[in-house]
Design an enzyme around this catalytic site. Structure first.
Site, mmCIF file in Angstrom:
data_model
loop_
_atom_site.group_PDB
_atom_site.id
_atom_site.type_symbol
_atom_site.label_atom_id
_atom_site.label_comp_id
_atom_site.label_asym_id
_atom_site.label_seq_id
_atom_site.Cartn_x
_atom_site.Cartn_y
_atom_site.Cartn_z
ATOM 1 N N ASP A 14 14.219 44.423 -4.224
ATOM 2 C CA ASP A 14 13.468 43.193 -3.975
ATOM 3 C C ASP A 14 12.709 43.254 -2.647
ATOM 4 O OD1 ASP A 14 14.331 42.136 -6.338
ATOM 5 O OD2 ASP A 14 15.784 40.757 -5.457
ATOM 6 N N ASP A 123 21.436 31.365 -0.884
ATOM 7 C CA ASP A 123 20.962 32.045 0.322
ATOM 8 C C ASP A 123 19.621 31.508 0.817
ATOM 9 O OD1 ASP A 123 23.163 33.607 0.690
ATOM 10 O OD2 ASP A 123 22.383 35.325 -0.387
#
Length: 406
Positions: A14, A123
């Site tokens: 990512d 997160d």
């Protein structure tokens, strides 16, 4: 000059794909920042990877001791566990990561911070609340929530990197989504996405083994604490980070600290994961064993509620708030006399008490013994029970009167 953006960089697919994406869509100078909370070998080769993908530079910031001393210890002292199971491994690390990202941004004169957390998870909240609290002027770019982000799978990200001349050692094969630091490692994805499926522990575990495969012989361990802070294991004094490393090894060996949980995320959905927290589980249990010997009943009761509140605060990313400071201040005030030694045996996933001592123990054998002592007269209990149960008796008498009149 181009504006600078600080990318919270893990080295995974990512955040690797985000480097060319930021340059292409925002024309930023990308500075990667990897915050080392104890990921171990996951940091190997990161600088070469980041630079080859177009980053100007990579910071690798070692915050392990800061993480352990200033974030882990308060949660241990609070016995703070989210939803009775989760020892906050990922949650505790996010505020120190956000803090260091802001520090690097200030050092570099950056105008933005970018993260690769998805729009479904916790997160994103933790990172962004931390950044907002410490640097409200900095722009936050959440790649997965940005309209310019069109990648929805690992295959998409790998293809995107290939199109930008980046050859990476990632495969399109699915694997668990993991987050690791010194305190724990979390596992999500694959069969864990279905709560009806048993975890494939043979494929999954990283830090230890299952209780079934743990040694057939138990192992005794002693720990000492001073004012609620762990200071030694088996007679050897160590800093907190080394204590956690030692306990991780011992706990992993004996199948300690493996939990399978369906938790409630802040964004409202339930998620299923398996967490390995071998050293943390031992440390939390040892601290509780000592504390129950020392704290009086009312303080212990109140502290349980406050500790649960701290767990919620940390889980929700509200570390940099006056409430967290106030809650932590209360917890720290209860630790003044939490000093002593705890002994226990590790055996096939269990932590078995083997004796606890403290110079501040409130356990008094003269009072607690079945043998009548000098400090307790059994007859005193009669008056106490009469007063303690008076409201129950009065209500029962009233109900008898009502029933009789009817």
């Amino acid at each position: 000059m181009k504006e600078k953006v600080i990318l919270a960089y893990s080295g995974g697919l990512d955040t690797t794909a985000i480097i060319p994406w930021l340059k292409e869509n925002f024309d930023y100078e990308v500075i990667c920042c990897c915050i080392d909370c104890g990921q171990g070998e996951e940091l190997d080769g990161l600088e070469e990877r980041a630079i080859s993908c177009g980053a100007e530079k990579l910071y690798i910031e070692d915050v392990i001791d800061e993480f352990c001393d200033e974030y882990v210890v308060p949660c241990v002292q609070g016995n703070s566990v989210y939803e009775n199971k989760y020892l906050l491994g990922t949650s505790m690390a996010r505020p120190v990561i956000a803090k260091r990202l802001v520090e690097v941004a200030r050092k570099e004169g950056a105008t933005a911070i970018c993260h690769g957390a998805t729009g479904k998870g916790n997160d994103q909240i933790r990172f962004e609340l931390g950044i907002k609290a410490l640097a409200p002027d900095l722009k936050i770019i959440a790649a997965w929530r940005n309209d310019a982000w069109t990648m929805n799978s690992r295959e998409d990200e790998i293809e995107y990197c290939k199109q930008h001349g980046i050859d990476l050692p990632f495969s399109a094969d699915t694997s668990y989504s993991r987050d690791r630091n010194l305190w724990h490692i979390s596992h999500e994805g694959l069969e864990l996405e279905d709560p009806a499926c048993e975890p494939n522990f043979e494929h999954l575990l990283v830090l230890g083994t299952t209780p079934e495969k743990a040694p057939d012989e138990g192992e005794y361990v002693t720990m000492t604490f001073e004012k609620g802070i762990p200071v030694s294991v088996n007679g050897t004094k160590m800093k907190v980070s080394d204590i956690i490393r030692t306990l991780n090894e011992l706990g992993g060996k004996h199948g300690i600290g493996i939990i399978d949980i369906v938790e409630n995320r802040v964004v409202g959905m339930k998620s299923r994961g398996v967490y390995e927290t071998p050293g943390g589980t031992i440390l939390m249990e040892a601290h509780q064993q000592l504390e129950e010997l020392i704290l009086d009943r009312d303080t212990l009761t109140m502290k349980k509620n406050i500790g649960n509140k701290l767990a919620d605060i940390v889980y929700e990313g509200k570390w940099f708030t006056p409430l967290r400071e106030a809650v932590q201040a209360f917890i720290e005030s209860t630790q003044t006399y939490v000093t002593g030694e705890v002994k226990f045996k590790l055996y096939k996933g269990n932590i078995i008490k083997a004796g606890t001592t403290s110079p501040y123990s409130l356990y008094n054998e003269s009072i607690a013994s079945f043998t009548t002592g000098d400090l307790y007269d059994h007859h005193d209990a009669e008056g106490f029970i009469n007063l303690f149960g008076l409201s129950c008796k009065v209500r029962a008498m009233k109900m008898q009167e009502v029933e009789k009149n009817q």
